[in-house]
Motif scaffolding. Structure first.
Motif, PDB file in Angstrom:
ATOM      1  N   SER A 225       0.822  -1.218   0.000  1.00 32.37           N
ATOM      2  CA  SER A 225       0.000   0.000   0.000  1.00 32.37           C
ATOM      3  C   SER A 225       0.856   1.268   0.000  1.00 32.37           C
ATOM      4  CB  SER A 225      -0.922   0.008   1.229  1.00 32.37           C
ATOM      5  OG  SER A 225      -0.146  -0.118   2.420  1.00 32.37           O
ATOM      6  N   GLU A 226       2.062   1.172  -0.562  1.00 25.76           N
ATOM      7  CA  GLU A 226       2.976   2.319  -0.560  1.00 25.76           C
ATOM      8  C   GLU A 226       2.872   3.153  -1.830  1.00 25.76           C
ATOM      9  OE1 GLU A 226       6.836   0.768   0.090  1.00 25.76           O
ATOM     10  OE2 GLU A 226       6.390  -0.024   2.083  1.00 25.76           O
ATOM     11  N   GLY A 227       1.890   2.889  -2.667  1.00 23.95           N
ATOM     12  CA  GLY A 227       1.707   3.680  -3.888  1.00 23.95           C
ATOM     13  C   GLY A 227       2.413   3.114  -5.098  1.00 23.95           C
ATOM     14  N   LEU A 228       2.994   1.918  -4.979  1.00 27.74           N
ATOM     15  CA  LEU A 228       3.651   1.297  -6.127  1.00 27.74           C
ATOM     16  C   LEU A 228       2.598   0.836  -7.127  1.00 27.74           C
ATOM     17  CD1 LEU A 228       6.248   0.071  -7.450  1.00 27.74           C
ATOM     18  CD2 LEU A 228       5.685  -2.046  -6.228  1.00 27.74           C
ATOM     19  N   ASN A 229       2.793   1.223  -8.389  1.00 27.80           N
ATOM     20  CA  ASN A 229       1.862   0.837  -9.449  1.00 27.80           C
ATOM     21  C   ASN A 229       2.625   0.333 -10.655  1.00 27.80           C
ATOM     22  OD1 ASN A 229      -0.934   0.978  -8.893  1.00 27.80           O
ATOM     23  ND2 ASN A 229      -0.853   3.203  -8.829  1.00 27.80           N
ATOM     24  N   THR A 230       2.091  -0.705 -11.294  1.00 26.65           N
ATOM     25  CA  THR A 230       2.562  -1.123 -12.612  1.00 26.65           C
ATOM     26  C   THR A 230       1.483  -0.739 -13.619  1.00 26.65           C
ATOM     27  OG1 THR A 230       1.586  -3.317 -12.387  1.00 26.65           O
ATOM     28  CG2 THR A 230       3.857  -3.036 -11.612  1.00 26.65           C
ATOM     29  N   LEU A 231       1.734  -1.027 -14.886  1.00 28.67           N
ATOM     30  CA  LEU A 231       0.753  -0.663 -15.909  1.00 28.67           C
ATOM     31  C   LEU A 231      -0.597  -1.322 -15.657  1.00 28.67           C
ATOM     32  CD1 LEU A 231       2.677  -0.636 -19.306  1.00 28.67           C
ATOM     33  CD2 LEU A 231       1.382   1.225 -18.276  1.00 28.67           C
ATOM     34  N   SER A 232      -0.572  -2.591 -15.275  1.00 32.44           N
ATOM     35  CA  SER A 232      -1.830  -3.308 -15.078  1.00 32.44           C
ATOM     36  C   SER A 232      -2.633  -2.698 -13.931  1.00 32.44           C
ATOM     37  CB  SER A 232      -1.559  -4.785 -14.816  1.00 32.44           C
ATOM     38  OG  SER A 232      -0.738  -4.945 -13.669  1.00 32.44           O
TER      39      SER A 232
END
Length: 276
Positions: A225-232
């Motif tokens: 829940s640290e704001g890490l995002n990938t494209l998906s």
């Protein structure tokens, strides 16, 4: 009578071939028509997919200039980092595992190969939840490292399946011959065995890269829940807002074209090596 029978057989064969070709082209149309629409609409400024407002490369300009937004750029960078690292590690581990399995007794091979199938057969959501519970139980904070580890877990079995056929086709006496000619085990592995299985390694790497870029379920459960995002995960969050960022269209096009080129090059190399 025989001439009539031959003609009827020829007509039947022609009809069967025609139906088979029509079915194949219909299947290809269903598979690639949506991709073609995205590719075409990536060259227009319209925010609505399918609405052509004139030829333009503004979406590509926005994508590379950062106008699309910091969150999308961050997702692209994270996806590239995770995919490259996970595919590289998976290729190394999968190749080594394939070597070990290949030189096992046949009864042990069957057991290990069956175990290797489990991550492939399991749905992504089961793998994601299992890894999530494992990280929680071990007290590991989820983030970039856990996502990479999770991607390595489900990509490695595919590399094993890509390398194993090359090992089975290889002359089993090559390794011993290299040792008899004075090569050390490391030299025989590097200069004899690896060149033989290299096309399988490349195929496994490309497949791992594609699977990592495409994955959503495992990433969602292991990113924390640290704001890490990938494209998906970015696309999922973007779609929940009621639409998709237009700059995703040129991004999808570039990914598709890149993977297509890599596959064509890999197949050409494999065809040339098989002729030799």
């Amino acid at each position: 009578m025989q001439i009539k029978n031959h003609r009827s057989i020829d007509r039947r064969n022609f009809t069967q071939r025609l139906i088979a070709h029509l079915y194949l082209w219909a299947l290809l149309l269903i598979l690639y028509a949506p991709i073609a629409v995205i590719l075409i609409c990536s060259f227009t400024e319209s925010k609505v997919l399918g609405n052509w407002t004139g030829f333009s490369v503004k979406l590509y300009t926005n994508l590379f200039s950062g106008v699309a937004g910091a969150s999308l750029n961050s997702a692209i960078i994270n996806t590239a980092i995770i995919a490259l690292i996970a595919a590289s590690i998976s290729t190394i581990l999968g190749t080594l595992a394939a070597f070990g399995i290949h030189y096992m007794p046949s009864r042990h091979q069957n057991v290990i190969l069956s175990i290797n199938q489990y991550p492939i057969i399991n749905p992504d959501i089961i793998t994601g939840i299992s890894l999530f519970l494992l990280f929680v139980a071990l007290g590991i904070s989820r983030g970039l490292g856990t996502v990479i580890a999770a991607h390595v877990v489900f990509c490695t079995p595919y590399v094993v399946l890509s390398v194993m056929p090359r090992l089975k086709r290889m002359n089993p006496n090559l390794y011993e011959a290299a040792l008899d000619l004075g090569a050390t085990p490391a030299q025989a592995l590097r200069k004899v065995i690896i060149p033989e299985v290299f096309p399988g390694m490349i195929s496994g790497f490309i497949l791992s890269l594609t699977l990592s870029i495409d994955d959503f379920g495992v990433t969602l459960f292991t990113k924390g829940s640290e704001g890490l995002n990938t494209l998906s995960t970015y696309i999922y969050a973007d779609a929940r807002k009621g639409g998709l960022t237009p700059e995703l269209r040129p991004l999808f096009t570039l990914i598709f074209v890149t993977i297509l080129i890599l596959l064509i090059v890999s197949n050409i190399r494999a065809a040339k090596s098989s002729k030799k």
